[in-house]
Design a protein around this motif. Structure first.
Motif, short mmCIF file in Angstrom:
data_model
loop_
_atom_site.label_atom_id
_atom_site.label_comp_id
_atom_site.label_asym_id
_atom_site.label_seq_id
_atom_site.Cartn_x
_atom_site.Cartn_y
_atom_site.Cartn_z
N CYS A 71 -2.38 2.81 -3.10
CA CYS A 71 -3.66 3.85 -2.54
C CYS A 71 -2.81 4.93 -1.46
O CYS A 71 -2.43 5.62 -1.55
CB CYS A 71 -4.18 3.40 -1.95
SG CYS A 71 -3.75 1.58 -0.90
N ILE B 123 -2.03 -7.69 -6.77
CA ILE B 123 -2.54 -6.52 -7.54
C ILE B 123 -2.74 -6.02 -8.51
O ILE B 123 -3.85 -5.97 -9.65
CB ILE B 123 -3.12 -4.99 -6.91
CG1 ILE B 123 -4.54 -4.76 -6.67
CG2 ILE B 123 -2.31 -4.12 -6.61
CD1 ILE B 123 -5.23 -4.89 -6.52
N GLN C 208 0.95 -1.12 -0.27
CA GLN C 208 -0.13 0.10 0.32
C GLN C 208 1.20 1.08 0.11
O GLN C 208 0.93 2.15 -0.60
CB GLN C 208 -0.94 -0.04 1.27
CG GLN C 208 -2.23 -0.77 1.05
CD GLN C 208 -2.00 -2.59 1.94
OE1 GLN C 208 -0.69 -2.37 3.33
NE2 GLN C 208 -2.98 -3.16 1.76
N GLU D 271 -9.41 -1.79 4.30
CA GLU D 271 -10.16 -2.91 2.98
C GLU D 271 -9.96 -4.07 3.82
O GLU D 271 -11.22 -5.02 4.15
CB GLU D 271 -9.35 -2.86 1.99
CG GLU D 271 -9.47 -3.71 0.96
CD GLU D 271 -8.69 -3.88 0.29
OE1 GLU D 271 -8.81 -2.21 -0.73
OE2 GLU D 271 -7.72 -4.02 -0.94
S1 SF4 Z 1 -6.48 -3.09 -3.34
FE1 SF4 Z 1 -6.97 -1.79 -1.72
S2 SF4 Z 1 -4.76 -2.58 -1.14
FE2 SF4 Z 1 -4.44 -2.79 -3.20
S3 SF4 Z 1 -3.71 -0.70 -3.95
FE3 SF4 Z 1 -5.59 -0.73 -3.85
S4 SF4 Z 1 -6.84 0.22 -2.22
FE4 SF4 Z 1 -5.06 -0.24 -2.02
#
Ligand code: SF4
Ligand SMILES: Cc1cc2nc3c(=O)[nH]c(=O)nc-3n(C[C@H](O)[C@H](O)[C@H](O)COP(=O)(O)OP(=O)(O)OC[C@H]3O[C@@H](n4cnc5c(N)ncnc54)[C@H](O)[C@@H]3O)c2cc1C
Ligand SMILES: Cc1cc2nc3c(=O)[nH]c(=O)nc-3n(C[C@H](O)[C@H](O)[C@H](O)COP(=O)(O)OP(=O)(O)OC[C@H]3O[C@@H](n4cnc5c(N)ncnc54)[C@H](O)[C@@H]3O)c2cc1C
Ligand code: SF4
Ligand code: FES
Ligand SMILES: [Mg+2]
Lengths: 485, 277
Positions: free
Chosen positions: A106, A454, A102, A125
């Motif tokens: 984000c 991700i 993170q 989250e």
């Molecule tokens: S999936 Fe959730 S924790 Fe991962 S970058 Fe996106 S917002 Fe952040």
């Protein structure tokens, strides 16, 4: 519902700390390290969000999770609503809340982070996803009417799973083929239980099964069945290849064949997938770490996972050997700190040049050379250079090599009309993820090289919408440049 | 789940299973293997595919040596195996070489058998040498007889065939002037090493099938690495067959001993309650 505070007040609230198991205790068990936020702490954290008009957090997330909106729902106490808000963009929130880097995504982009501590988006989250799971009220999205089109997904890591989820929702008939005996890819065999409990992954997969996705384990595509056979004989209209970057790299130094020298992949597979740490219930052996000195070579997440697992297997001493300096270490900060708290020792600016064994062929020491940082290389990091005459010999019982992975060639070598680059990764058009073979798409680590959960999930989503497009229109156009190179 | 449709002992501790695995049965070629896991607590072990049929079954022949193989050998027709994955590894290189000597030691005969059949079908003159400790432990004698132009049987105690080692038969054959174009040797590591020592000075191309410890069987873990020509190769994807004259048998033998203590412990525990596993 809590009253929103004016921004001046919000920034005064300290970032809520993630409760964790005591370091001495957790260093010897495989239970999860982070314990999760309580409701009060979660809402307190949500209160900190500035609800920015132009939320940079969303742009920082590779899949564009609507952070501001879900955080507002947390503050309003609508945790299930927050969960479905996240699920609009991210099918595995309980996973990403735990393992996303993170600080580079984000939270790295969060406006509050410019002057204060950024919002703890990952922790929120995770809170929301755990709340949803524990409530037993996971709202499975409604599936579109069946299209009668069949899609095969090769590999069940985050890329494959997220693609399968999206395609299923769009009404396609989806089958996921996995080489191993369990679904989940690196989430299952790589990332250890103490960071990502396997029950969480399993429950997400059960949800997907309930949605109508078929999973076939024990199918090695390229061996058990080829892509051509899937398309020509088994009636699949499209294929998504998401086989990851699972080929272990070694150092290519003398003595690497000795007993007690592992690749991180083997070590972690034995520990996670085969549960070798629970030897009274599981049969796969692992080389004795208890009361011994275990060293891991490398500085990424895989290295941290390996060294912390070795600690939990009872190592007397667990070390990281890294050829650059601590600042260059690619592992997540949180992981490095956790490892340090658990008693892991860091030997930076050292590089192994030889493993030395006894007459039985068992590792007994490693020869290391000291390194200095020279000019920056292509990656912008300063290149480590060996200092002549600085070699030392260090006694060692177990060495785990965690210096990266490459592309496994099994699928590519049996699909000659699917182009690869010179490192063996599959070539896919950046936008559509189409490969040079009609009907075949590829994404995740097998295209990008080893990256993140991700990003792999993002690739899965992109592929799903591009596959859906293709299935509806039947038109196949690739970027001519990609097709030629 | 993979149902067992037939199970019978061929010799003490050596059991043949036919298992329903249609995808594997259709694809497999001589020299390839499967990896099985008996139940959710089991380990993954490799076993060679000895045969397959049109009804979608594969045959494996298992020698009980430790916990997993002995446990497997308690299963009967009607039971099933949780995981069977394959066919893994590269198939044997089968061409018309001329005269091929196929050597099987112990359960290695089961591993050599499918390649002997393929060699025969490819038009080779197949001379087989099979060896075992004694008559009771000799397996697949009839099957080997049928697929070979000539069969030599060797036992350590002379209770069947000729008393002596498989290498004695090979050595004699070569000395008596038989022109051998290729040798395939499969069995315990010391036997494969001994065969290699016979053929290397005479420059007879010799292939051995290596049996390092495996986990995934897909090239993902690197645990099965063997030294061939001074280079690390992954036996599960690059092999299991390699040029015998290039193989470092010493390293293979030492790596195979790595878990000896845990294996002995697992077997002791298993022997206490063999039915409950
Ligand atoms: S999936 Fe959730 S924790 Fe991962 S970058 Fe996106 S917002 Fe952040
Ligand atoms: C130890 C470790 C720790 C990590 N920690 C983090 C972290 O904290 N945060 C983060 O964001 N990322 C982390 N990563 C990286 C992240 O896990 C990967 O980038 C991500 O899993 C890639 O997803 P993928 O779907 O492309 O492939 P994978 O997750 O690798 O899945 C590929 C799947 O395909 C299967 N497969 C391969 N070949 C075949 C075939 N021929 N037929 C059928 N199936 C096949 C494999 O068995 C596997 O299950 C970590 C990686 C490792 C190894
Ligand atoms: C490619 C290949 C094909 C094989 N084909 C056959 C066959 O057709 N029939 C047959 O009876 N045996 C075969 N084997 C050997 C068989 O896999 C081992 O005997 C079995 O794994 C032993 O397991 P165990 O728990 O019963 O014994 P253990 O007591 O655990 O081990 C006994 C010895 O077997 C070896 N071994 C242990 N675990 C493994 C493992 N995971 N992978 C490979 N070797 C291991 C080690 O050298 C060990 O010392 C094959 C091996 C390979 C690599
Ligand atoms: S950038 Fe930070 S403060 Fe602004 S909305 Fe996103 S999480 Fe909240
Ligand atoms: S068994 Fe894992 S790479 Fe061969
Ligand atoms: Mg065993």
């Amino acid at each position: 519902m809590a009253e929103p505070l004016p921004p001046k007040e919000r920034v005064k609230i300290p970032r809520q700390a993630m409760p964790e198991q005591d370091a001495d205790a957790r260093a010897r068990n495989f239970d999860e390290v982070n314990l999760g936020l309580e409701v009060v702490a979660a809402q307190c954290e949500a209160q900190r969000c500035l609800t920015c008009a132009d939320p940079k957090c969303v742009k920082g997330c590779p899949v564009g999770v609507k952070v501001r909106d879900f955080v507002e729902l947390v503050l309003a106490g609508d945790f299930l609503g927050a969960a479905s808000k996240i699920r609009e963009d991210n099918v595995l929130p309980a996973v990403t809340g735990r393992v996303c880097p993170q600080e580079n995504q984000c939270e790295g982009a969060c406006i509050m982070g410019k002057r204060f501590d950024s919002l703890a988006i990952g922790n929120l989250e995770r809170f929301v996803a755990d709340y949803e799971r524990e409530s037993g009220q996971v709202a499975l999205p409604q599936r579109a009417p069946l299209t009668g089109k069949k899609v095969a997904i090769v590999g069940s890591g985050p890329a494959g799973l997220s693609c399968a989820g999206d395609l299923c929702l769009r009404g396609h008939d989806v089958t996921v083929f996995e080489a191993l005996h369990e679904i989940g890819g690196v989430l299952l065999y790589g990332i250890p239980e103490f960071r990502l409990p396997k029950d969480i992954v399993r429950q997400e997969i059960d949800n997907m099964r309930a949605m109508g996705i078929e999973f076939q384990t024990n199918v090695v595509v390229g061996k058990t069945v080829t892509i051509d056979e899937l398309m020509q004989e088994e009636g699949f209209d499209a294929v998504f290849v998401a086989t990851g970057a699972g080929l272990p790299r070694f150092l290519d130094i003398p003595g690497e064949h000795l007993g007690g020298v592992y690749s991180a992949n083997e070590f972690l597979t034995r520990v996670n997938l085969m549960k070798a740490y629970d030897s009274s219930h599981y049969d796969s052996p692992i080389y004795q770490c208890r009361d011994r000195h275990v060293a891991v070579i490398g500085g990424g997440n895989t290295a941290m996972d390996s060294v912390r697992s070795a600690m939990r297997l009872g190592a007397a001493k667990a070390s990281i050997i890294y050829r650059r300096s601590m600042e260059e270490m690619p592992a997540r900060q949180e992981e490095v700190h956790h490892a340090q708290d658990e008693g892991v020792q860091f030997l930076d600016l050292h590089n192994p040049v030889e493993f030395i064994g006894d007459e039985q062929g068992i590792l007994k020491s490693v020869r290391l050379v000291k390194m200095a940082l020279g000019e920056p290389d292509e990656s912008g990091r300063r290149r480590p250079v060996a200092i002549e005459g600085s070699e030392i010999e260090m006694p060692l019982d177990v060495a785990i090599v965690a210096v990266g992975t490459g592309a496994n060639p099994l699928v590519q070598s049996t699909t000659p009309d699917m182009k690869t680059n010179r490192w063996g990764y599959i070539q896919a058009d950046e936008e559509s993820l189409r490969t040079s073979k009609v009907g075949v798409f590829a994404g995740g680590d097998i295209v990008s090289g080893a990256a993140t959960v991700i990003l792999a999930m993002g690739a899965g989503r992109t592929a799903a919408s591009s596959i859906d497009d293709y299935l509806q229109t039947g038109v196949w156009e690739t970027d001519p440049a990609a097709a030629e190179s | 789940m993979f149902p067992i449709v037939e199970a019978r002992f061929l010799a003490p501790d050596v059991k043949l299973f036919r298992i329903q695995a249609p995808r594997i049965a259709r694809k497999r070629r001589a020299g390839q293997f499967v990896i099985i896991r008996i139940d959710q607590h089991g380990e993954r072990i490799p076993l060679t595919i000895a045969d397959s049929d049109r009804d979608g079954n594969i045959t494996i022949i298992v020698q009980g040596v430790g916990k997993t193989t002995r446990w497997l050998n308690t299963l009967e027709s009607g039971d099933s195996i949780r995981d069977v994955v394959g066919p893994l590894g590269e198939p044997s290189e089968v061409e018309s070489f001329g005269t091929v000597v196929v050597i099987g030691g112990g359960v290695g005969t089961a591993i050599a058998y499918p390649t002997a059949v393929a060699m025969k079908q490819a038009g080779n003159r197949v001379i087989s040498i099979i060896g075992a400790r004694d008559r009771e432990r000799l397996i697949l004698q009839d099957a080997m007889q049928q697929t070979s132009d000539e069969l030599h049987v060797m036992t350590d105690d002379g209770s069947a065939g000729t008393q002596g080692f498989v290498t004695d038969a090979l050595d004699q054959m070569i000395q008596s002037g038989v022109v051998v174009d290729r040798v395939l040797a499969i069995g315990p590591v010391p036997m494969m090493r001994a065969v290699s020592a016979v053929t290397k000075p005479r420059q007879i191309p010799t292939i051995v099938s290596l049996n390092p410890i495996m986990v995934d069987g897909t090239g993902m873990c690197g645990g099965c690495r063997v030294l061939v020509g001074g280079r690390a190769r992954f036996a599960c994807v690059d092999g299991p067959e390699f040029d015998a004259h290039e193989v470092d048998f010493d390293v293979l033998m030492k790596r195979n001993n790595l878990y000896r203590d845990q294996e002995a412990e697992a077997l002791r525990e298993f022997n206490k309650h063999p039915s409950e596993s």
